[in-house]
Design a protein around this motif. Structure first.
Motif, PDB file in Angstrom:
ATOM      1  N   LYS A   1       0.808  -1.217   0.000  1.00 40.88           N
ATOM      2  CA  LYS A   1       0.000   0.000   0.000  1.00 40.88           C
ATOM      3  C   LYS A   1       0.844   1.270   0.000  1.00 40.88           C
ATOM      4  CE  LYS A   1      -4.270  -1.577   2.226  1.00 40.88           C
ATOM      5  NZ  LYS A   1      -5.179  -1.388   3.392  1.00 40.88           N
ATOM      6  N   ASP A   2       2.143   1.134   0.254  1.00 44.04           N
ATOM      7  CA  ASP A   2       2.998   2.321   0.220  1.00 44.04           C
ATOM      8  C   ASP A   2       3.400   2.693  -1.203  1.00 44.04           C
ATOM      9  OD1 ASP A   2       4.856   0.421  -0.506  1.00 44.04           O
ATOM     10  OD2 ASP A   2       6.046   0.564   1.315  1.00 44.04           O
ATOM     11  N   ARG A   3       2.763   2.061  -2.214  1.00 41.90           N
ATOM     12  CA  ARG A   3       2.928   2.371  -3.632  1.00 41.90           C
ATOM     13  C   ARG A   3       4.236   1.854  -4.208  1.00 41.90           C
ATOM     14  NH1 ARG A   3       2.513   8.621  -3.859  1.00 41.90           N
ATOM     15  NH2 ARG A   3       2.833   8.209  -6.071  1.00 41.90           N
ATOM     16  N   THR A   4       4.941   1.005  -3.487  1.00 44.69           N
ATOM     17  CA  THR A   4       6.200   0.466  -3.991  1.00 44.69           C
ATOM     18  C   THR A   4       6.126  -1.042  -4.098  1.00 44.69           C
ATOM     19  OG1 THR A   4       7.226   0.187  -1.814  1.00 44.69           O
ATOM     20  CG2 THR A   4       7.474   2.333  -2.876  1.00 44.69           C
ATOM     21  N   ALA A   5       7.002  -1.576  -4.941  1.00 39.81           N
ATOM     22  CA  ALA A   5       7.253  -3.019  -5.013  1.00 39.81           C
ATOM     23  C   ALA A   5       8.736  -3.230  -4.771  1.00 39.81           C
ATOM     24  CB  ALA A   5       6.839  -3.578  -6.371  1.00 39.81           C
ATOM     25  N   LYS A   6       9.066  -4.291  -4.077  1.00 38.26           N
ATOM     26  CA  LYS A   6      10.459  -4.558  -3.721  1.00 38.26           C
ATOM     27  C   LYS A   6      10.859  -5.950  -4.186  1.00 38.26           C
ATOM     28  CE  LYS A   6      10.576  -1.546   0.374  1.00 38.26           C
ATOM     29  NZ  LYS A   6      11.685  -0.663  -0.065  1.00 38.26           N
TER      30      LYS A   6
ATOM     31  N   ARG B   1      16.261  -4.390  -4.798  1.00 33.31           N
ATOM     32  CA  ARG B   1      15.883  -3.141  -5.449  1.00 33.31           C
ATOM     33  C   ARG B   1      14.441  -2.783  -5.116  1.00 33.31           C
ATOM     34  NH1 ARG B   1      18.772   1.059  -7.761  1.00 33.31           N
ATOM     35  NH2 ARG B   1      17.497   2.133  -9.301  1.00 33.31           N
ATOM     36  N   THR B   2      14.177  -1.477  -5.022  1.00 36.20           N
ATOM     37  CA  THR B   2      12.811  -0.975  -4.932  1.00 36.20           C
ATOM     38  C   THR B   2      12.360  -0.592  -6.325  1.00 36.20           C
ATOM     39  OG1 THR B   2      13.091  -0.169  -2.673  1.00 36.20           O
ATOM     40  CG2 THR B   2      11.298   0.781  -3.966  1.00 36.20           C
ATOM     41  N   LEU B   3      11.276  -1.189  -6.787  1.00 33.82           N
ATOM     42  CA  LEU B   3      10.819  -1.012  -8.169  1.00 33.82           C
ATOM     43  C   LEU B   3       9.936   0.218  -8.286  1.00 33.82           C
ATOM     44  CD1 LEU B   3      10.014  -4.742  -8.979  1.00 33.82           C
ATOM     45  CD2 LEU B   3      12.152  -3.508  -9.283  1.00 33.82           C
ATOM     46  N   GLY B   4      10.508   1.390  -8.064  1.00 38.08           N
ATOM     47  CA  GLY B   4       9.820   2.644  -8.317  1.00 38.08           C
ATOM     48  C   GLY B   4       8.652   2.894  -7.390  1.00 38.08           C
ATOM     49  N   VAL B   5       8.061   4.077  -7.582  1.00 40.51           N
ATOM     50  CA  VAL B   5       6.848   4.475  -6.866  1.00 40.51           C
ATOM     51  C   VAL B   5       5.710   4.503  -7.877  1.00 40.51           C
ATOM     52  CG1 VAL B   5       5.728   6.251  -5.484  1.00 40.51           C
ATOM     53  CG2 VAL B   5       8.168   5.813  -5.206  1.00 40.51           C
ATOM     54  N   HIS B   6       4.631   3.798  -7.601  1.00 37.64           N
ATOM     55  CA  HIS B   6       3.524   3.624  -8.533  1.00 37.64           C
ATOM     56  C   HIS B   6       2.432   4.670  -8.298  1.00 37.64           C
ATOM     57  CE1 HIS B   6       5.712  -0.150  -8.734  1.00 37.64           C
ATOM     58  NE2 HIS B   6       5.035  -0.496  -9.802  1.00 37.64           N
ATOM     59  N   PRO B   7       1.449   4.759  -9.206  1.00 34.16           N
ATOM     60  CA  PRO B   7       0.376   5.754  -9.034  1.00 34.16           C
ATOM     61  C   PRO B   7      -0.436   5.543  -7.765  1.00 34.16           C
ATOM     62  CG  PRO B   7       0.398   4.902 -11.284  1.00 34.16           C
ATOM     63  CD  PRO B   7       1.350   4.062 -10.500  1.00 34.16           C
ATOM     64  N   ASN B   8      -0.623   4.290  -7.361  1.00 29.20           N
ATOM     65  CA  ASN B   8      -1.422   3.996  -6.176  1.00 29.20           C
ATOM     66  C   ASN B   8      -0.911   2.665  -5.607  1.00 29.20           C
ATOM     67  OD1 ASN B   8      -3.732   3.686  -4.292  1.00 29.20           O
ATOM     68  ND2 ASN B   8      -4.632   5.322  -5.503  1.00 29.20           N
ATOM     69  N   ASN B   9      -1.724   2.009  -4.794  1.00 32.39           N
ATOM     70  CA  ASN B   9      -1.298   0.750  -4.180  1.00 32.39           C
ATOM     71  C   ASN B   9      -0.842  -0.262  -5.227  1.00 32.39           C
ATOM     72  OD1 ASN B   9      -2.281   1.990  -1.899  1.00 32.39           O
ATOM     73  ND2 ASN B   9      -4.146   0.782  -1.798  1.00 32.39           N
ATOM     74  N   VAL B  10       0.223  -0.977  -4.908  1.00 27.55           N
ATOM     75  CA  VAL B  10       0.663  -2.090  -5.754  1.00 27.55           C
ATOM     76  C   VAL B  10      -0.044  -3.334  -5.230  1.00 27.55           C
ATOM     77  CG1 VAL B  10       2.630  -3.375  -6.644  1.00 27.55           C
ATOM     78  CG2 VAL B  10       2.885  -0.955  -6.078  1.00 27.55           C
TER      79      VAL B  10
ATOM     80  N   CYS C   1      12.494  -0.756 -16.118  1.00 26.92           N
ATOM     81  CA  CYS C   1      11.104  -0.925 -16.551  1.00 26.92           C
ATOM     82  C   CYS C   1      11.085  -0.913 -18.079  1.00 26.92           C
ATOM     83  CB  CYS C   1      10.225   0.189 -15.992  1.00 26.92           C
ATOM     84  SG  CYS C   1       8.490   0.074 -16.488  1.00 26.92           S
ATOM     85  N   VAL C   2      10.728  -2.038 -18.692  1.00 26.78           N
ATOM     86  CA  VAL C   2      10.823  -2.172 -20.150  1.00 26.78           C
ATOM     87  C   VAL C   2       9.523  -1.833 -20.857  1.00 26.78           C
ATOM     88  CG1 VAL C   2      12.715  -3.825 -20.069  1.00 26.78           C
ATOM     89  CG2 VAL C   2      10.375  -4.650 -19.932  1.00 26.78           C
TER      90      VAL C   2
ATOM     91  N   ILE D   1       7.874   6.489 -18.523  1.00 21.26           N
ATOM     92  CA  ILE D   1       7.631   6.745 -17.101  1.00 21.26           C
ATOM     93  C   ILE D   1       8.972   6.951 -16.418  1.00 21.26           C
ATOM     94  CG2 ILE D   1       6.767   5.776 -14.945  1.00 21.26           C
ATOM     95  CD1 ILE D   1       4.689   4.298 -16.525  1.00 21.26           C
ATOM     96  N   ASP D   2       9.094   8.076 -15.752  1.00 17.06           N
ATOM     97  CA  ASP D   2      10.301   8.361 -14.984  1.00 17.06           C
ATOM     98  C   ASP D   2      10.117   7.771 -13.589  1.00 17.06           C
ATOM     99  OD1 ASP D   2      12.606   9.267 -13.904  1.00 17.06           O
ATOM    100  OD2 ASP D   2      12.163  11.404 -14.084  1.00 17.06           O
ATOM    101  N   VAL D   3      10.723   6.606 -13.368  1.00 18.93           N
ATOM    102  CA  VAL D   3      10.507   5.904 -12.096  1.00 18.93           C
ATOM    103  C   VAL D   3      11.184   6.628 -10.941  1.00 18.93           C
ATOM    104  CG1 VAL D   3      10.217   3.670 -13.193  1.00 18.93           C
ATOM    105  CG2 VAL D   3      12.506   4.429 -12.555  1.00 18.93           C
TER     106      VAL D   3
END
Length: 640
Positions: free
Chosen positions: A337-342, A353-362, A394-395, A410-412
């Motif tokens: 819910k912190d908008r990140t994936a690890k 690695r932390t896979l960026g910050v997303h628009p909303n919950n991952v 991110c491809v 997208i600029d992660v």
């Protein structure tokens, strides 16, 4: 009176008889055929007009009745939706206390019968509401301009305030204490005439000093705090104005800034990220969360132990609840819910690695078998990451509408505010899965499922009408391979139905192969094909077991958990797997489903997590549970 009423009742019969007699006289008085034809023509026209009028009245009556029924259904659905929202925010008991008793008792029997499909978890424990809702007092212009006058008035009438306080009830005193506590928060902004001694104004408190200096007691003097100075680049010394509390910038984290005590738990969703690299890196490190946690996998001493599992490790690092987890032989990915994936290295027990910050919950994460890709799902986007490089590039970005964008779009590294609106023609991806061959990706959009070709990064077709109503949506999705090698997809929807699709090559519009009946009584939350059977779970607390050969239900496990089930998975040796179910109260249950058609409860791990278990995945010897308490549990098998 009796004669009058009887005459009134007999008047319609007399009128009918008189009309019949008149018509008969008219026909008897006809001398020619043309006159009779004329009378018959008018009689037929009159009958047709009366029939049309009666049909219109009947149609209007049916339309009104249908409209009333529709309004009742809409009212019931809105009440169910409101109940679900209240349930998610743990406010059931509070609102029950605010609604009058007579209003709660005024529900009709029809509404109560429709409410049986409401999620049963509305009875979960919730916190009690405070007696008063207090808002921070904002100083008026008079208080800011004439602070000394307000303070002198407060000093001039101490006895009157004491008398008023003495006359107040205990309830009012308690309310004043709450208001005084909120008004003394460090976020309040106050002014004074200067750094010298001067009475300060009161903001719902008595004689609150806001500037360091001489106290109100003339006999005791405090040292005057000198205003700070700043040396400019040209050598000039400038004085910083006193009396103004520092306001936070729009980039400041409320948990670390001056709002930390005034508004605890406030999220960053309405803050704008700074363009400076340092602040962006800081936000990226925090994952746009209110608290920062160290990413680590810790061993558990004396962990929960049973005959099937033992808790060995706990993964920490997300600032909010973990919504999804997926593993390979040596890697793990988590979405929160912190908008990140690890991305994690399980063997080294560290974050990669932390896979960026997303628009909303991952809310979903999926590894692609036989490849180096991992998908993260947030809102209407599916982001594909290549984890072969240390940067985890991110491809591709796949949208629910079928649009494909390059990862460069997208600029992660840029952190944007939390997004709550969906662009035109896009829908939230509520369910997704990758088939066991790693060639196709399935993503839901409303009541349908889109099929993607991952080798060419383009959509191939769609699974049609996964739910009965186009206004409903797919809530869960699983894929597997049939004994012949074709791809089978299973969907569960919010309108309680489960369907099976034979995907084949995945091109064009694919209709459902089978619909499993009877349906559940509430939203289907999980589907799991396992050893020739399909297991489905729902918010109605039940688990159903269907045969994949004929689609018939073999068993219904009523009230499999105390709260609604959120995830299903299989665990154990190949061909003898146990069914694992996890519910919202953090409980794990293991079911023997291989020895007979019935489901036998083997073992239960009560409160395996402090919060609900949102997702599970397993390997040959390990089970992983993602929970709303911001952790992932590692469980080692005790089965030999």
């Amino acid at each position: 009176m009796g004669d009058i009423s009887s005459n009134a009742e007999n008047e319609p019969e007399l009128d009918v008889g008189l009309k019949k007699q008149t018509i008969k006289q008219l026909f008897d008085g006809c001398d020619t055929l043309s006159e009779a034809r004329y009378l018959l023509q008018h009689l037929f026209d009159l009958c047709i007009d009366k029939a049309v009028l009666a049909a219109k009245v009947e149609a209007e009556f049916k339309e009104c009745a249908a409209r009333i029924e529709q309004l009742e259904q809409q009212s019931s659905l809105k009440e169910q939706l409101l109940t679900s929202i209240i349930e998610d925010k743990n406010l059931v008991d509070e609102l029950d206390g605010l609604v009058p008793t007579d209003l709660r008792k005024s529900r009709t029997s029809s509404q109560s019968s429709l409410l049986r499909s409401v999620s049963p978890s509305v009875v979960e424990d919730s916190h009690t509401l405070q007696n008063y809702k207090v808002r921070r007092h904002t100083a008026t212009q008079e208080e800011l301009l004439f602070a000394s006058a307000n303070a002198s008035d407060a000093n001039a009438n101490p006895t009157s305030e004491a008398t008023a306080d003495a006359g107040d009830s205990d309830e009012k005193k308690d309310k004043k204490k709450r208001i005084a506590f909120v008004s003394t928060s460090p976020a309040s902004t106050s002014f004074a005439n200067g750094p010298t001694s001067s009475p300060s104004f009161s903001r719902n408190t008595r004689l609150r000093s806001t500037v360091g200096g001489v106290s109100n007691n003339n006999n005791v003097r405090k040292p005057v705090v000198q205003p700070p100075t700043i040396v400019n680049g040209n050598g000039k010394v400038s004085t910083v104005r006193k009396g103004l509390s520092r306001l936070p910038s729009v980039n400041e984290d409320p948990e670390y800034g001056v709002f930390a005590k005034s508004f605890p738990g406030r999220s960053r969703s309405n803050l704008t990220a700074s363009s400076s690299p340092s602040s962006a890196a800081l936000l990226n490190a925090r994952g746009s969360t209110s608290t920062k946690k160290q990413s680590r996998i810790l061993p558990v001493k004396d962990g929960m132990r049973g005959s099937i599992l033992t808790r060995t490790h706990t993964l920490e690092g997300h600032g909010r609840g973990v919504l999804s987890v997926d593993v390979t032989d040596s890697l793990m990915v988590t979405g929160s819910k912190d908008r990140t994936a690890k991305l994690w290295d399980i063997e080294a027990c560290r974050e990669i690695r932390t896979l960026g910050v997303h628009p909303n919950n991952v809310h979903l994460v999926k590894f692609v078998p036989y490849s180096n890709y991992v998908f993260t799902f947030s809102m209407y986007e599916a982001r594909a990451w290549d984890y072969r490089s240390p940067d985890c590039i991110c491809v591709k970005v796949l949208n629910s509408s079928g649009q494909v964008n390059d990862g460069d779009s997208i600029d992660v590294s840029q952190v944007m505010p939390r997004q709550n609106t969906i662009p035109f023609l896009e829908t939230v991806i509520t369910a997704a899965d990758v088939d066991p061959t790693g060639r196709h990706l399935f993503t839901s959009f409303a009541a349908y499922v889109r099929v993607w070709n991952l080798s060419e990064w383009k959509p191939l077709g769609r699974l049609n009408a996964a739910s009965h109503s186009p206004k409903s949506e797919v809530s869960c999705l699983r894929t597997t391979l049939s004994p012949e090698g074709s791809i089978l997809a299973y969907t569960g929807s919010r309108d309680h139905y489960v369907k099976e699709y034979d995907v084949g090559f995945g091109t064009g519009v694919i209709e459902s192969k089978c619909e499993f009946t009877p349906p559940h009584y509430d939203n289907v939350t999980a589907v799991l094909p396992l050893n020739g059977h399909l297991y489905t779970a729902s918010k109605d607390l039940n688990i159903m077991k269907f045969s994949l050969k004929d689609g018939k239900r073999e068993h219904l496990e009523l009230r499999a958990h105390q709260q609604y089930i959120q995830s299903l998975t299989g665990f154990g040796p190949k061909g003898k797997e146990l069914l694992v179910s996890a519910c919202k109260d953090g409980t794990l249950r293991f079911w023997d489903v291989a020895s007979s058609n019935r489901m036998k409860l083997v073992e239960e791990y009560s409160k395996a997590h402090q919060d609900g278990i949102n997702s599970m995945c397993s390997t040959k010897s390990m089970l992983f549970t993602a929970s709303g308490d911001s952790t992932v549990g590692f469980w080692k098998s005790n089965i030999e």
